[in-house]
Design an enzyme around this catalytic site. Structure first.
Site, mmCIF file in Angstrom:
data_model
loop_
_atom_site.group_PDB
_atom_site.id
_atom_site.type_symbol
_atom_site.label_atom_id
_atom_site.label_comp_id
_atom_site.label_asym_id
_atom_site.label_seq_id
_atom_site.Cartn_x
_atom_site.Cartn_y
_atom_site.Cartn_z
ATOM 1 N N LYS A 49 0.872 -1.165 0.000
ATOM 2 C CA LYS A 49 0.000 0.000 0.000
ATOM 3 C C LYS A 49 0.914 1.221 0.000
ATOM 4 O O LYS A 49 1.138 1.854 1.031
ATOM 5 C CB LYS A 49 -0.890 -0.056 1.253
ATOM 6 C CG LYS A 49 -2.272 0.486 1.021
ATOM 7 C CD LYS A 49 -3.163 0.176 2.208
ATOM 8 C CE LYS A 49 -4.270 1.179 2.343
ATOM 9 N NZ LYS A 49 -5.079 1.436 1.175
HETATM 10 N N1 PY5 Z 1 -7.762 -1.849 -2.852
HETATM 11 C C1 PY5 Z 1 -7.155 -0.647 -2.769
HETATM 12 C C2 PY5 Z 1 -6.433 -0.117 -3.930
HETATM 13 C C3 PY5 Z 1 -7.237 0.082 -1.575
HETATM 14 O O1 PY5 Z 1 -6.649 1.269 -1.486
HETATM 15 C C4 PY5 Z 1 -7.970 -0.426 -0.488
HETATM 16 C C5 PY5 Z 1 -8.096 0.357 0.784
HETATM 17 C C6 PY5 Z 1 -8.582 -1.686 -0.630
HETATM 18 C C7 PY5 Z 1 -8.442 -2.371 -1.824
HETATM 19 C C8 PY5 Z 1 -9.327 -2.335 0.503
HETATM 20 O O2 PY5 Z 1 -8.445 -2.780 1.477
HETATM 21 P P1 PY5 Z 1 -8.873 -2.913 3.014
HETATM 22 O O3 PY5 Z 1 -10.115 -3.694 3.026
HETATM 23 O O4 PY5 Z 1 -7.739 -3.616 3.643
HETATM 24 O O5 PY5 Z 1 -9.071 -1.529 3.517
HETATM 25 N N2 PY5 Z 1 -8.082 1.750 0.618
HETATM 26 C C9 PY5 Z 1 -7.841 2.684 1.683
HETATM 27 C C10 PY5 Z 1 -8.877 2.533 2.805
HETATM 28 O O6 PY5 Z 1 -8.596 2.980 3.887
HETATM 29 C C11 PY5 Z 1 -7.813 4.089 1.158
HETATM 30 C C12 PY5 Z 1 -9.082 4.584 0.543
HETATM 31 C C13 PY5 Z 1 -9.135 6.039 0.246
HETATM 32 O O7 PY5 Z 1 -9.962 1.997 2.579
#
Ligand code: PY5
Length: 304
Positions: free
Chosen positions: A159
């Site tokens: 990430k």
């Molecule tokens: N894919 C991407 C590209 C992501 O950035 C995120 C989370 C996910 C999948 C989902 O992962 P998880 O379920 O572990 O959160 N994105 C961040 C979040 O906090 C940033 C969003 C603005 O949800």
């Protein structure tokens, strides 16, 4: 949504007032995207504030840092303690949590190992990322003209801040063409994920979601949803998805920490409609678990 200001930010081991949590303009990560971060949520429960899967998120932060050869000068336990203290100090019942590890001020070349590794954690109240209406009635998505970053260009497993430039291009295009969110295809042309969410479709009662090889981030919400679905007799398959499967899906939804579980009601003008029974069931299970109303998953709740 502007970020609501709170009192304190944790920066390199100290609590500093919100307005004083600053970086130099020659910070390496600002120029080259050499940072890694997490998005975590804390929820109000009857037993107090609980951070959802805090340790799992911090473990992923360490893994992201490993890919970019950053040694975080704090242990997972230290970061977890700092996170809890920060939530308490700011008096928040529920919040979004953003830890970030980045290459700081030092050198400007691309070889990064001489730049210091800095660590910050911020918390603030953050409502539904794709809106309350989106959670209730679903959002409109389109397939982006931008492809998801390839694992051999920028590993989606990390990430990393820099790779969100890819997400920004997709999000801009989606919103400017009248949609709420983008669905990116991987470099092979299979469905990958949203700009900041994983994606699931429902086909004849079965959940289908793209596998790791489809350039996805291994989402913690995705993992939680797969676990909850299987425990409740819903079959889950991780397999490559083609565009027409999106158009013909019985149901579809996004998952992510910021987004939570968001139904998709339209993709490229093909109507999927109001959230269906499987999506509703998954939403209900998810919100029950994060708010502490489902004893079986207590281990996922790390109390503040
Ligand atoms: N894919 C991407 C590209 C992501 O950035 C995120 C989370 C996910 C999948 C989902 O992962 P998880 O379920 O572990 O959160 N994105 C961040 C979040 O906090 C940033 C969003 C603005 O949800």
């Amino acid at each position: 949504m502007p970020i609501p200001e709170v009192d304190w930010i944790w920066l390199n081991g100290e609590f500093v007032p919100w307005k004083e949590a600053r970086v130099h303009v020659l910070t390496h990560a600002l120029h080259y995207g050499s940072g890694v971060f997490e998005g975590i949520r804390a929820y109000a429960t009857s037993k107090g504030t609980a951070v959802f899967r805090l340790t799992d998120h911090l473990e992923r932060l360490v893994q992201s840092a490993k890919i970019y050869r950053m040694d975080i000068p704090y242990t997972i336990e230290e970061l977890a303690t700092a996170t809890r203290e920060l939530i308490r100090k700011n008096g928040l019942e529920s919040c979004y949590i953003r830890p970030i590890v980045y290459r700081g001020y030092g050198e400007m070349g691309l070889f990064p190992l001489k730049c210091p590794v800095e660590v910050a954690i911020a918390v603030w109240p953050w409502g539904a990322y794709l809106g309350d209406e989106g959670i209730k009635h679903g959002i409109r998505a389109h397939i982006s003209s931008f492809r998801r970053i390839d694992p051999n260009a920028l590993p989606p497993a990390a990430k990393a801040t820099g790779q969100y430039i890819n997400s920004i291009l997709a999000k801009l295009e989606a919103v400017e063409t009248g949609y709420d969110e983008a669905i990116l295809l991987d470099s092979r042309g299979f469905v990958s994920e949203g700009s900041g969410e994983n994606i699931f479709i429902v086909e004849k009662g079965t959940l289908v979601t793209p596998p790791i090889e489809a350039s996805i981030l291994k989402g913690i919400t995705r993992d939680s949803v797969m676990t909850l679905a299987r425990a409740n007799g819903i079959e889950v398959r991780e397999e490559n998805i083609v565009r027409s499967q999106l158009y013909l899906a019985d149901e579809a939804f996004f998952t992510g920490t910021a987004a939570e579980v968001v139904p998709i009601r339209e993709i490229d003008g093909r109507i999927l409609g109001e959230p269906g029974p499987v999506t509703r069931k998954i939403q209900q299970l998810f919100y029950d678990v994060v708010s502490g109303n489902h004893g079986e998953y207590e281990a996922w709740l790390e109390y503040v």
